[in-house]
Design a protein around this motif. Sequence first.
Motif, PDB file in Angstrom:
ATOM      1  N   TRP A 413     -30.143 -22.203 -34.311  1.00  0.00           N
ATOM      2  CA  TRP A 413     -29.090 -21.399 -33.700  1.00  0.00           C
ATOM      3  C   TRP A 413     -29.652 -20.713 -32.468  1.00  0.00           C
ATOM      4  O   TRP A 413     -30.701 -20.069 -32.529  1.00  0.00           O
ATOM      5  CB  TRP A 413     -28.581 -20.339 -34.675  1.00  0.00           C
ATOM      6  CG  TRP A 413     -27.713 -20.888 -35.768  1.00  0.00           C
ATOM      7  CD1 TRP A 413     -28.090 -21.241 -37.023  1.00  0.00           C
ATOM      8  CD2 TRP A 413     -26.300 -21.143 -35.682  1.00  0.00           C
ATOM      9  NE1 TRP A 413     -26.998 -21.705 -37.734  1.00  0.00           N
ATOM     10  CE2 TRP A 413     -25.891 -21.647 -36.934  1.00  0.00           C
ATOM     11  CE3 TRP A 413     -25.340 -20.984 -34.673  1.00  0.00           C
ATOM     12  CZ2 TRP A 413     -24.564 -22.009 -37.206  1.00  0.00           C
ATOM     13  CZ3 TRP A 413     -24.023 -21.344 -34.941  1.00  0.00           C
ATOM     14  CH2 TRP A 413     -23.650 -21.851 -36.189  1.00  0.00           C
ATOM     15  N   VAL A 415     -28.479 -17.940 -29.663  1.00  0.00           N
ATOM     16  CA  VAL A 415     -27.430 -16.926 -29.490  1.00  0.00           C
ATOM     17  C   VAL A 415     -27.706 -16.134 -28.215  1.00  0.00           C
ATOM     18  O   VAL A 415     -28.797 -15.575 -28.060  1.00  0.00           O
ATOM     19  CB  VAL A 415     -27.393 -15.973 -30.707  1.00  0.00           C
ATOM     20  CG1 VAL A 415     -26.301 -14.923 -30.540  1.00  0.00           C
ATOM     21  CG2 VAL A 415     -27.182 -16.755 -32.002  1.00  0.00           C
ATOM     22  N   GLY A 417     -26.562 -12.997 -25.686  1.00  0.00           N
ATOM     23  CA  GLY A 417     -25.773 -11.783 -25.582  1.00  0.00           C
ATOM     24  C   GLY A 417     -26.140 -11.036 -24.324  1.00  0.00           C
ATOM     25  O   GLY A 417     -26.882 -11.542 -23.476  1.00  0.00           O
ATOM     26  N   GLY A 419     -27.267  -7.571 -24.479  1.00  0.00           N
ATOM     27  CA  GLY A 419     -27.684  -6.278 -24.991  1.00  0.00           C
ATOM     28  C   GLY A 419     -27.005  -5.921 -26.299  1.00  0.00           C
ATOM     29  O   GLY A 419     -27.001  -4.759 -26.704  1.00  0.00           O
ATOM     30  N   HIS A 420     -26.454  -6.920 -26.969  1.00  0.00           N
ATOM     31  CA  HIS A 420     -25.706  -6.667 -28.210  1.00  0.00           C
ATOM     32  C   HIS A 420     -26.581  -6.093 -29.318  1.00  0.00           C
ATOM     33  O   HIS A 420     -27.647  -6.616 -29.609  1.00  0.00           O
ATOM     34  CB  HIS A 420     -25.105  -7.978 -28.733  1.00  0.00           C
ATOM     35  CG  HIS A 420     -23.918  -8.445 -27.965  1.00  0.00           C
ATOM     36  ND1 HIS A 420     -24.010  -8.917 -26.673  1.00  0.00           N
ATOM     37  CD2 HIS A 420     -22.598  -8.511 -28.296  1.00  0.00           C
ATOM     38  CE1 HIS A 420     -22.804  -9.273 -26.241  1.00  0.00           C
ATOM     39  NE2 HIS A 420     -21.923  -9.037 -27.204  1.00  0.00           N
ATOM     40  N   ARG A 422     -26.094  -4.587 -33.511  1.00  0.00           N
ATOM     41  CA  ARG A 422     -25.143  -4.688 -34.619  1.00  0.00           C
ATOM     42  C   ARG A 422     -24.832  -3.301 -35.172  1.00  0.00           C
ATOM     43  O   ARG A 422     -25.761  -2.547 -35.501  1.00  0.00           O
ATOM     44  CB  ARG A 422     -25.756  -5.569 -35.709  1.00  0.00           C
ATOM     45  CG  ARG A 422     -24.812  -5.792 -36.882  1.00  0.00           C
ATOM     46  CD  ARG A 422     -25.359  -6.837 -37.845  1.00  0.00           C
ATOM     47  NE  ARG A 422     -24.605  -6.794 -39.078  1.00  0.00           N
ATOM     48  CZ  ARG A 422     -24.927  -7.437 -40.185  1.00  0.00           C
ATOM     49  NH1 ARG A 422     -26.020  -8.197 -40.213  1.00  0.00           N
ATOM     50  NH2 ARG A 422     -24.169  -7.349 -41.249  1.00  0.00           N
TER      51      ARG A 422
ATOM     52  N   THR B 362     -35.931 -19.902 -25.747  1.00  0.00           N
ATOM     53  CA  THR B 362     -34.998 -20.564 -26.669  1.00  0.00           C
ATOM     54  C   THR B 362     -35.405 -22.007 -26.930  1.00  0.00           C
ATOM     55  O   THR B 362     -35.204 -22.522 -28.029  1.00  0.00           O
ATOM     56  CB  THR B 362     -33.545 -20.545 -26.142  1.00  0.00           C
ATOM     57  OG1 THR B 362     -33.496 -21.166 -24.856  1.00  0.00           O
ATOM     58  CG2 THR B 362     -32.995 -19.146 -26.055  1.00  0.00           C
ATOM     59  N   ALA B 369     -33.051 -19.024 -35.913  1.00  0.00           N
ATOM     60  CA  ALA B 369     -32.184 -18.415 -34.908  1.00  0.00           C
ATOM     61  C   ALA B 369     -33.027 -17.794 -33.805  1.00  0.00           C
ATOM     62  O   ALA B 369     -34.066 -17.179 -34.074  1.00  0.00           O
ATOM     63  CB  ALA B 369     -31.286 -17.357 -35.534  1.00  0.00           C
ATOM     64  N   VAL B 370     -32.597 -17.990 -32.582  1.00  0.00           N
ATOM     65  CA  VAL B 370     -33.270 -17.416 -31.421  1.00  0.00           C
ATOM     66  C   VAL B 370     -32.231 -16.624 -30.632  1.00  0.00           C
ATOM     67  O   VAL B 370     -31.184 -17.161 -30.273  1.00  0.00           O
ATOM     68  CB  VAL B 370     -33.895 -18.520 -30.539  1.00  0.00           C
ATOM     69  CG1 VAL B 370     -34.669 -17.891 -29.387  1.00  0.00           C
ATOM     70  CG2 VAL B 370     -34.809 -19.420 -31.367  1.00  0.00           C
ATOM     71  N   MET B 371     -32.507 -15.347 -30.425  1.00  0.00           N
ATOM     72  CA  MET B 371     -31.558 -14.456 -29.765  1.00  0.00           C
ATOM     73  C   MET B 371     -32.011 -14.141 -28.349  1.00  0.00           C
ATOM     74  O   MET B 371     -33.183 -13.830 -28.136  1.00  0.00           O
ATOM     75  CB  MET B 371     -31.481 -13.118 -30.522  1.00  0.00           C
ATOM     76  CG  MET B 371     -31.154 -13.232 -31.994  1.00  0.00           C
ATOM     77  SD  MET B 371     -29.389 -13.519 -32.201  1.00  0.00           S
ATOM     78  CE  MET B 371     -29.331 -13.843 -33.965  1.00  0.00           C
ATOM     79  N   VAL B 372     -31.085 -14.149 -27.423  1.00  0.00           N
ATOM     80  CA  VAL B 372     -31.361 -13.690 -26.064  1.00  0.00           C
ATOM     81  C   VAL B 372     -30.552 -12.415 -25.845  1.00  0.00           C
ATOM     82  O   VAL B 372     -29.311 -12.425 -25.930  1.00  0.00           O
ATOM     83  CB  VAL B 372     -30.946 -14.749 -25.022  1.00  0.00           C
ATOM     84  CG1 VAL B 372     -31.223 -14.231 -23.609  1.00  0.00           C
ATOM     85  CG2 VAL B 372     -31.676 -16.054 -25.264  1.00  0.00           C
ATOM     86  N   ASN B 373     -31.244 -11.333 -25.588  1.00  0.00           N
ATOM     87  CA  ASN B 373     -30.589 -10.038 -25.341  1.00  0.00           C
ATOM     88  C   ASN B 373     -29.603  -9.674 -26.456  1.00  0.00           C
ATOM     89  O   ASN B 373     -28.484  -9.220 -26.197  1.00  0.00           O
ATOM     90  CB  ASN B 373     -29.886 -10.041 -23.973  1.00  0.00           C
ATOM     91  CG  ASN B 373     -30.882 -10.200 -22.828  1.00  0.00           C
ATOM     92  OD1 ASN B 373     -32.005  -9.700 -22.907  1.00  0.00           O
ATOM     93  ND2 ASN B 373     -30.486 -10.906 -21.780  1.00  0.00           N
ATOM     94  N   ALA B 374     -30.038  -9.899 -27.673  1.00  0.00           N
ATOM     95  CA  ALA B 374     -29.218  -9.512 -28.821  1.00  0.00           C
ATOM     96  C   ALA B 374     -30.159  -9.181 -29.973  1.00  0.00           C
ATOM     97  O   ALA B 374     -31.269  -9.721 -30.072  1.00  0.00           O
ATOM     98  CB  ALA B 374     -28.266 -10.642 -29.216  1.00  0.00           C
ATOM     99  N   SER B 375     -29.713  -8.315 -30.855  1.00  0.00           N
ATOM    100  CA  SER B 375     -30.530  -7.862 -31.974  1.00  0.00           C
ATOM    101  C   SER B 375     -30.732  -8.975 -33.001  1.00  0.00           C
ATOM    102  O   SER B 375     -29.825  -9.774 -33.260  1.00  0.00           O
ATOM    103  CB  SER B 375     -29.843  -6.669 -32.637  1.00  0.00           C
ATOM    104  OG  SER B 375     -30.506  -6.305 -33.829  1.00  0.00           O
ATOM    105  N   PHE B 378     -28.206  -9.888 -36.031  1.00  0.00           N
ATOM    106  CA  PHE B 378     -27.006 -10.728 -36.030  1.00  0.00           C
ATOM    107  C   PHE B 378     -27.149 -12.015 -36.846  1.00  0.00           C
ATOM    108  O   PHE B 378     -26.167 -12.718 -37.058  1.00  0.00           O
ATOM    109  CB  PHE B 378     -26.589 -11.071 -34.594  1.00  0.00           C
ATOM    110  CG  PHE B 378     -25.944  -9.916 -33.882  1.00  0.00           C
ATOM    111  CD1 PHE B 378     -24.672  -9.481 -34.239  1.00  0.00           C
ATOM    112  CD2 PHE B 378     -26.612  -9.245 -32.870  1.00  0.00           C
ATOM    113  CE1 PHE B 378     -24.073  -8.412 -33.586  1.00  0.00           C
ATOM    114  CE2 PHE B 378     -26.024  -8.175 -32.215  1.00  0.00           C
ATOM    115  CZ  PHE B 378     -24.752  -7.752 -32.579  1.00  0.00           C
TER     116      PHE B 378
END
Lengths: 424, 424
Positions: A413, A415, A417, A419-420, A422, B362, B369-375, B378
């Motif tokens: 996955w 993802v 964002g 600066g998101h 939760r 990424t 899961a790999v997040m960009v600018n997100a916590s 999630f």
Amino acid sequence: MGFVTAVSPAPVSLEEAVHAAARRARLAARVLAQTTTADKDRALHAAADALLAAADTVLTANAEDVATAAADGTPDSVLDRLRLTPDRIDGIASGLRQVAGLPDPVGVTLEGTTLPNGLETRRVSVPLGVVGMIYEARPNVTVDAFGLTLKSGNAVLLRGSSSAARTNAALVDVLRAALVAVGLPADAVQLLSSEDRATVTHLIRARGLVDVVVPRGGAGLISAVVRDATVPTIETGVGNCHVYVDASADLDIAERIVLNAKTRRVSVCNAAETVLIDRAVADAAVPRLVAALEEHDVRVHGDLPGLIPATAADWEQEYLSHDIALAVVDGVDGAIEHIDRYGTGHTEAIVARDVAAARTFTARVDAAAVMVNASTAFTDGEQFGFGAEIGISTQKLHARGPMGLRELTSSKWIVWGDGHVRPA
Amino acid sequence: MGFVTAVSPAPVSLEEAVHAAARRARLAARVLAQTTTADKDRALHAAADALLAAADTVLTANAEDVATAAADGTPDSVLDRLRLTPDRIDGIASGLRQVAGLPDPVGVTLEGTTLPNGLETRRVSVPLGVVGMIYEARPNVTVDAFGLTLKSGNAVLLRGSSSAARTNAALVDVLRAALVAVGLPADAVQLLSSEDRATVTHLIRARGLVDVVVPRGGAGLISAVVRDATVPTIETGVGNCHVYVDASADLDIAERIVLNAKTRRVSVCNAAETVLIDRAVADAAVPRLVAALEEHDVRVHGDLPGLIPATAADWEQEYLSHDIALAVVDGVDGAIEHIDRYGTGHTEAIVARDVAAARTFTARVDAAAVMVNASTAFTDGEQFGFGAEIGISTQKLHARGPMGLRELTSSKWIVWGDGHVRPA
């Protein structure tokens, strides 16, 4: 050549040697995961070219393996599977080119959405990483496994049988040299020593270093791997396949399908091992099918007069020979009950004209493939249009049925964002 | 009520009792596989109703479990996870109704084609069969697992922790009675004895009777299951998650994400355990992030002056507490190298404004899961829009990342012909 000694016979322990090979494979896999489709396809064509160029060397090594096996009293059918010929090498090389022509299974967006909070999610296919292949005599598996794992961005650790050791070494030597020639890591394919059974044990317990193990071979090999592995495994190939002839069957079609499923090739996992006949049509169907089978040199085992008396083992075993078990059952329910008890979840077929019987059978039989008015022999990656096959999974997790390139991938996955965070 | 004694304490051995439960589950699974969506949804609503009606009984049983655990000196955080309240029971019941509202994952045609020879192939989703769940304290998992497995047509064998034994027994009693009331087999959900650790061993080695085992709990439980299982397992949940702050990061966003990922809930697998800071921005970022973390009562471990000195264990462990490790790394390459070494393949995040850094991260980080600018918080089935979650897979086979209903299914090939046989 120097490429072949993937596992050196050095002072390290066998376990350490296998782990070291797996660690090298992980590094190679990291490179392959980022290699473009064009570069992977170039490598596959280079390997095909190299294989043809080195055909004499490979054939010489193979002749030695065959001679040793023959001297050891290996049966002709096994010798035939071990033997390479110029034609077979051509076939193996063109198999690599076919794989080059298939779509890249890596980097495909499998699903994705924009969540209500604006986060953008995507699930993307990625290689599994390091694949362990444990297989028996047939040396074409060495090259097929290389082609499929390379195309899917994986490194492969091969553990073939000792009877094919020289052939496999010669083949892997060629493949590794071809990788180096196109700038890819040789350690994408490594041959583990087949001298010691413990290699298998170390490979299937190298958790964290090996991502999946695929055993391909007889029931004994597969159950031993599954029992002892700590690495995730994909069980392949054992097929106690049934053909059920319903009262509504066209008996011409039934005869054709039973004969094809049993006699097309008796040593393959999708061959039929038991024919089940609906009691309502037994008087007509049994003599006819028994006669047809016997005419094709098939020994028929069963509880009916005139058949070779059946024991419990006859219902359970995968003969892989010119033998078949035959039982009379009470309609489609009886057939399903028999299959539930003795089937191995590979391929089950019904011959029927009645829609209700066919729908009941397809809905309730628990197997990787269920055929209606078609031979069990069709359960095969190439027949299904996959272009190539790494094996046929008889388990339910990850892959079920013929496994092609897609089944050699996982997903991740991704993802995005801005600066998101939760909420609590 | 008499429904609860799924495994009788009879004269049979514990292994035989587990196998007998699994055999009953198989029979129930066969029924569930053919149950319509409407009937499964009706059962889920009936179970929700029954749970609310029996709330007092469940709360009484739970109060006994909590009292026993408290007397044993169980820490408050664990007691809190064990404790049910009327509100929590409402939440659990409405969870069942939510699952009833989700699309049925079974019977979906996943792919299919007409082959050149006219055979029609379809791959259709089917239940896995019998699912074993092994989990720790939280009793809501008992009902959640029931809801998800029922909706996906599976029977479930539950092995909860002994500290929740009375609560789980009361819950399963209600669920089984609800199934019977709507005409479905009670054995679709069975609670195995939590008195003896050997129950787990027998469950995870019941190959051929159990189709998959999902361990949910701490790292020790999961690695023991994976090591000893012969049944296919899905490894879940251990998350040594990192947040990497790139030189290009907006430090406001970095601070917000690090705080959210660490402190939103410290006991969950998607919480951040290490923050990695790009050396190029360390002078500004380190003091700021350390101050922000300490202000939120987080203890920061690392090799920098002013931090709690870090040992090797700090980089490896999942604290699940108000602790975090902090390291300075050399850009995105350094971050990836650190994550490759210490990550558990759960969730990794980058905070960056630079597209190239984000794309490198990424592409190359190997995680579910790999997040960009997100916590990291999630990574969760409900957040991803699955409606419900059975766990988060950190392995690559079958499922990776949050697992919803779809991940509780397998597939089967159904092939229709009209007398097709395969040429030699």
